[in-house]
Motif scaffolding. Structure first.
Motif: not given
Ligand SMILES: [Zn+2]
Length: 329
Positions: A235, A239, A291
């Motif tokens: 992630m 980002s 997340t």
């Protein structure tokens, strides 16, 4: 929240007329993650300016920024402070709404008996009202939102913390010292961990966004979260191309809505890693609740267990709330 177009669509012409006669006001939402300021006439949003709370939410750093954001919102709405009837500030509790003093909110480090009402009065010289954020949210829904026409409402906000606003027989339930309805601090697990409020096994300490992140990071540090950590690293790598929806204004299409940005060294946020340089990001990788939720959605067992535990705690809390208050909604 509804945007002004939706409100206009769902409001009768008689109510619109009444809304037009309402005074201009400024609203401030002091959140643990984001601070929003807005200029409104009744339920109609004229402008909004938001900023990230950051990792250092000390009063000395935050309050001058809120002043700036308010001035920016006034400018966007094409008005001035002289035309504003008052400023309503929704702040994290515990606080005394009669004196406007904010005590020691668990999610706002360095806040200790801050005389918020007096500070804003000295700066703006207009009437200032300070209310617990969840109480203000409950009142807003009761007056203008989902709770219109209902006299018995329980409003629950699940975010950085968990707060409650209870309206019984059309009136906000305040209690003897104004701290009634702290639903996030009801005990769910009396054998559980101690919450920063001093109580044990609070709903907030089990199920808030902050707690979901804390549990995930504790598991990672204990070496139990390799799969989650890998997911978080992936992630983080994306980002720059995948913005965090929670950091965006909810009414991004509204041209009067802007996000106020301060110099990079002071805009540390709660998203994945804010240190400079990939190595530091890896070293200090801090997984947030979003997340964990995304990881749960993709089937990672640790994330699923954390989210399920939080969901069960919220379910228990909701049953307790229904038994206590017998609300309409
Ligand atoms: Zn607590």
């Amino acid at each position: 929240m509804q945007n002004k177009d939706t409100l206009a669509d769902t409001t009768t012409s008689k109510q619109s007329l009444n809304h037009n006669q309402l005074p201009l006001v400024v609203g401030v939402d002091l959140g643990g993650t984001q601070i929003r300021t807005a200029v409104l006439r009744g339920p109609t949003l004229l402008s909004r300016v938001s900023l990230m709370t950051g990792k250092n939410p000390s009063p000395g750093r935050i309050i001058p920024r809120v002043y700036t954001a308010i001035q920016e919102a006034l400018g966007k709405a094409g008005t001035t402070i002289e035309q504003i009837a008052g400023i309503g500030i929704a702040a994290p509790g515990p606080l005394d709404s009669k004196t406007g003093v904010v005590f020691t909110p668990p999610n706002m480090a360095d806040w200790d008996h801050v005389p918020l009402r007096d500070l804003f009065t000295e700066h703006f010289h207009i009437p200032i009202f300070v209310e617990n954020d969840a109480n203000a949210g409950g009142l807003g829904e009761h007056m203008f939102g989902a709770g219109r026409g209902c006299n018995n409402i329980v409003y629950l906000t699940i975010s950085t913390g968990i707060g409650g606003g209870v309206i019984i027989d059309g009136k906000l339930l305040e209690g003897v010292s104004g701290t009634a309805g702290e639903l996030g601090h009801m005990t769910i697990d009396w054998h559980g961990e101690r919450c920063p409020c001093g109580n044990i096994g609070c709903l907030e300490y089990i199920a808030s966004g902050t707690s979901i992140a804390r549990k995930a990071n504790e598991a990672i540090h204990a070496g139990e979260g390799i799969e989650l950590l890998t997911f978080a690293r992936t992630m983080l790598q994306h980002s720059t191309t995948v913005p965090d929806p929670s950091a965006l204004p909810t009414q991004g299409h509204d041209p009067a809505t802007v996000e106020l940005r301060f110099p990079p060294e002071e805009t540390d946020d709660t998203s994945l890693g804010s240190e400079t340089g990939d190595e530091q990001q890896e070293e200090h990788l801090h997984v947030n609740a979003r997340t964990v939720a995304l990881a749960a959605e993709s089937g990672i067992p640790l994330a699923r267990a954390i989210i399920q535990n939080a969901a069960e705690a919220i379910g228990v809390g909701l049953v307790n709330i229904i038994h206590c208050f017998n609300p309409e909604i």
